[in-house]
Design an enzyme around this catalytic site. Structure first.
Site, PDB file in Angstrom:
ATOM      1  N   SER A   1       0.841  -1.186   0.000  1.00 48.40           N
ATOM      2  CA  SER A   1       0.000   0.000   0.000  1.00 48.40           C
ATOM      3  C   SER A   1       0.877   1.236   0.000  1.00 48.40           C
ATOM      4  O   SER A   1       2.078   1.159   0.269  1.00 48.40           O
ATOM      5  CB  SER A   1      -0.889   0.011   1.238  1.00 48.40           C
ATOM      6  OG  SER A   1      -0.062   0.229   2.365  1.00 48.40           O
ATOM      7  N   LYS A   2       0.243   2.359  -0.286  1.00 48.85           N
ATOM      8  CA  LYS A   2       0.979   3.616  -0.346  1.00 48.85           C
ATOM      9  C   LYS A   2       1.686   3.862   0.991  1.00 48.85           C
ATOM     10  O   LYS A   2       2.776   4.397   1.041  1.00 48.85           O
ATOM     11  CB  LYS A   2      -0.012   4.739  -0.635  1.00 48.85           C
ATOM     12  CG  LYS A   2       0.657   5.965  -1.183  1.00 48.85           C
ATOM     13  CD  LYS A   2      -0.352   6.950  -1.694  1.00 48.85           C
ATOM     14  CE  LYS A   2       0.368   8.219  -2.112  1.00 48.85           C
ATOM     15  NZ  LYS A   2      -0.528   9.239  -2.583  1.00 48.85           N
ATOM     16  N   ARG A   3       1.042   3.408   2.058  1.00 50.60           N
ATOM     17  CA  ARG A   3       1.600   3.640   3.381  1.00 50.60           C
ATOM     18  C   ARG A   3       2.954   2.945   3.573  1.00 50.60           C
ATOM     19  O   ARG A   3       3.795   3.398   4.333  1.00 50.60           O
ATOM     20  CB  ARG A   3       0.611   3.179   4.456  1.00 50.60           C
ATOM     21  CG  ARG A   3       0.487   4.204   5.546  1.00 50.60           C
ATOM     22  CD  ARG A   3      -0.675   3.985   6.484  1.00 50.60           C
ATOM     23  NE  ARG A   3      -1.623   2.984   6.072  1.00 50.60           N
ATOM     24  CZ  ARG A   3      -1.922   1.915   6.782  1.00 50.60           C
ATOM     25  NH1 ARG A   3      -1.300   1.684   7.910  1.00 50.60           N
ATOM     26  NH2 ARG A   3      -2.827   1.068   6.363  1.00 50.60           N
ATOM     27  N   SER A   4       3.134   1.820   2.884  1.00 49.51           N
ATOM     28  CA  SER A   4       4.402   1.101   3.050  1.00 49.51           C
ATOM     29  C   SER A   4       5.556   1.951   2.522  1.00 49.51           C
ATOM     30  O   SER A   4       6.711   1.715   2.854  1.00 49.51           O
ATOM     31  CB  SER A   4       4.359  -0.231   2.306  1.00 49.51           C
ATOM     32  OG  SER A   4       4.426  -0.004   0.909  1.00 49.51           O
ATOM     33  N   GLY A   5       5.223   2.957   1.695  1.00 50.12           N
ATOM     34  CA  GLY A   5       6.255   3.887   1.231  1.00 50.12           C
ATOM     35  C   GLY A   5       7.056   3.378   0.047  1.00 50.12           C
ATOM     36  O   GLY A   5       7.808   4.117  -0.547  1.00 50.12           O
TER      37      GLY A   5
END
Ligand code: GLU
Length: 505
Positions: free
Chosen positions: A273-277
């Site tokens: 996900s985008k959160r994982s960077g």
């Protein structure tokens, strides 16, 4: 060779079917690493066989378009070296290469009408309310989804009714007419033969009410009319593939080789996900990864060469890429592994290329006229990603606070006491020294150690500690002094002496 002699016509035929693959991203935002892997495999399959790699922009879902997304696609292809042989900017005779432009040529409607004539598709005029009443909740891929199971209501409309509706300008879609009995079988290179009951195939929409084709229809028409031989895509398309195969069969077209790739997940087996960077290519570049390393790493997420090796240049990947070695096990994106690989790429870079990329980090960290090229040479073999530079070199800018216990080193046999003696001894030598080059300083300290009968480390450890205030540094004592210069070096040695004196009472 023997085979060639016996069956020249077979060999000739094989040579004549030139491989054509296509990368067909939708311009909906960032370039997810899963998408990039698809493009890479398409590219490698084509190049491995001297084939053609086509870029097609799939923008039929107008609501999901994101401004600037085509630029992201182009930039990504550019930076990764996946240069299309044909595409929106390079006509190869199969254009247009953007689906919205293809639509304007009337191609999708023409083929949809052909299917209607064959009884393989039909006009559907059902309104929203009616479709709402057909919505069902189903479990799919472990998720609860709402879908419309269309009941073929409009299939029974008479020709007159259809014409009257069309003449009245009634909104319509065109649906595929799938049989309710029998089975459909197709082949995927990874998953083998897959057979589904036709009763499971919904009458999917081919042409939407806005006149645009759905992906489901456009992918078939485009892959065929662009002569695509191999289709690589995410396995989320696997369940729809029987419907695509039915379309190919209805037209009498040859189905391409299908390769559906498993999802790339994070270490917890969750979708990146985008959160994982690190879920998109540009995120990775922003974090200091090198495009070539990302390409190398992503290729290995689901494909393995015959030999037990991990670092491959693009040329080597092209040479070795046999798509039969793609595997269908879940691909886990291991950022630690990518960091390691990136470090290997950085080590192998020629110095000037490295310096260009390291410079912004060095300039931000070091503002006192330090020799940036010298510092760059020190860190080149030690960093994994460029931002690692900052923390590794910041002591050249400011001496950090440090504990006098750091002077104690078991292997070097140093203690705070011994260090104080050495620092006090070398201070006048360093004050008298004019040449602050690494070599000259090294000779100076070496002869001091020799005179005293000390091991080198016994002398260098306290000097390095005083000069850096750090346990680990990217270079040895004299290299550090060289970058610091005389004035700063002396100041730090004096600070070390004062610190030790205070600690030792
Ligand atoms: N436009 C589709 C996507 O971006 C491509 C799927 C395919 O390659 O057929 O997911």
């Amino acid at each position: 060779m023997l085979f060639y002699l016996i069956c020249p016509e077979i060999v000739r035929e094989k040579r004549m079917t030139k491989i054509r693959t296509r990368y067909a991203p939708s311009p909906t935002g960032r370039m997810h690493v899963g998408n990039l892997r698809t493009g890479l495999y398409e590219y490698l399959i084509a190049k491995h066989e001297n084939g053609t790699f086509v870029l097609r922009i799939e923008d039929t879902d107008q609501e999901r378009q994101v401004e600037g997304a085509v630029d992201i696609i182009n930039r990504t292809l550019d930076k990764t070296g996946l240069i299309p042989d044909e595409g929106p900017d390079k006509d190869g005779g199969y254009g247009p290469y953007v689906q919205s432009k293809r639509m304007k040529t009337g191609i999708y409607m023409k083929y949809a009408k052909e299917l209607i004539d064959k009884g393989e598709a039909y006009y559907c005029f059902c309104d929203k309310e009616r479709l709402e009443s057909l919505r069902r909740t189903i479990e799919m891929d472990g998720e609860t989804k709402e879908i419309t199971v269309y009941d073929k209501h409009c299939l029974s409309l008479s020709q007159e009714e259809i014409e009257a509706n069309l003449a009245a300008g009634k909104p319509f879609v065109i649906r595929q007419n799938n049989p309710t009995e029998g089975t459909t079988t197709f082949h995927d290179e990874l998953y083998g033969d897959i057979t589904v009951d036709n009763s499971e195939l919904d009458d999917m929409i081919l042409i939407k009410s806005d006149g645009y084709p759905t992906y489901n229809f456009a992918n078939v028409v485009d892959d065929h009319t662009m002569n695509i031989t191999h289709v690589v895509r995410g396995n989320e398309y696997l369940s729809s593939s029987p419907k695509y195969v039915r379309l190919y069969e209805a037209f009498g077209w040859q189905v391409p080789v299908y390769i559906h790739l498993p999802l790339i997940t994070d270490e917890n087996h969750k979708k990146l996900s985008k959160r994982s960077g690190h879920s998109s290519f540009e995120d990775l570049l922003d974090q200091g990864f090198v495009a070539e390393a990302v390409v190398n790493y992503i290729t290995l997420l689901g494909w393995s060469p015959e030999e037990n090796r991990e670092i491959f240049s693009m040329e080597e990947l092209i040479e070795k890429f046999d798509y039969h070695r793609i595997n269908k096990s879940l691909s886990v994106f291991d950022i630690g592994k990518l960091r390691w690989m990136n470090g290997e790429y950085i080590k192998a870079m020629d110095f000037d290329t490295f310096f260009e990329q390291a410079k912004p980090y060095l300039e931000a960290a070091l503002t006192k006229g330090q020799d940036l090229r010298k510092v760059a040479a020190m860190v080149k073999t030690r960093i994994e990603v460029f931002p690692d530079i900052t923390e590794m070199v910041d002591f050249f800018e400011t001496l950090p606070e440090y504990d006098p216990e750091m002077y104690r080193h078991k292997k070097m046999k140093t203690t705070p006491e011994s260090s104080l003696t050495v620092l006090k001894d070398v201070l006048p030598l360093l004050e008298a020294q004019e040449d602050y080059s690494n070599d000259a300083l090294y000779q100076l300290l070496l002869s001091y150690a020799g005179e005293k009968g000390y091991k080198n480390g016994y002398v260098m450890w306290p000097i390095r500690t005083a000069a850096s205030g750090k346990q680990t540094t990217p270079a040895g004592a004299t290299e550090i002094l060289e970058v610091l210069g005389k004035e700063e070096s002396l100041s730090r040695i004096r600070t070390g002496i004062a610190k030790l004196e205070a600690a030792l009472g």
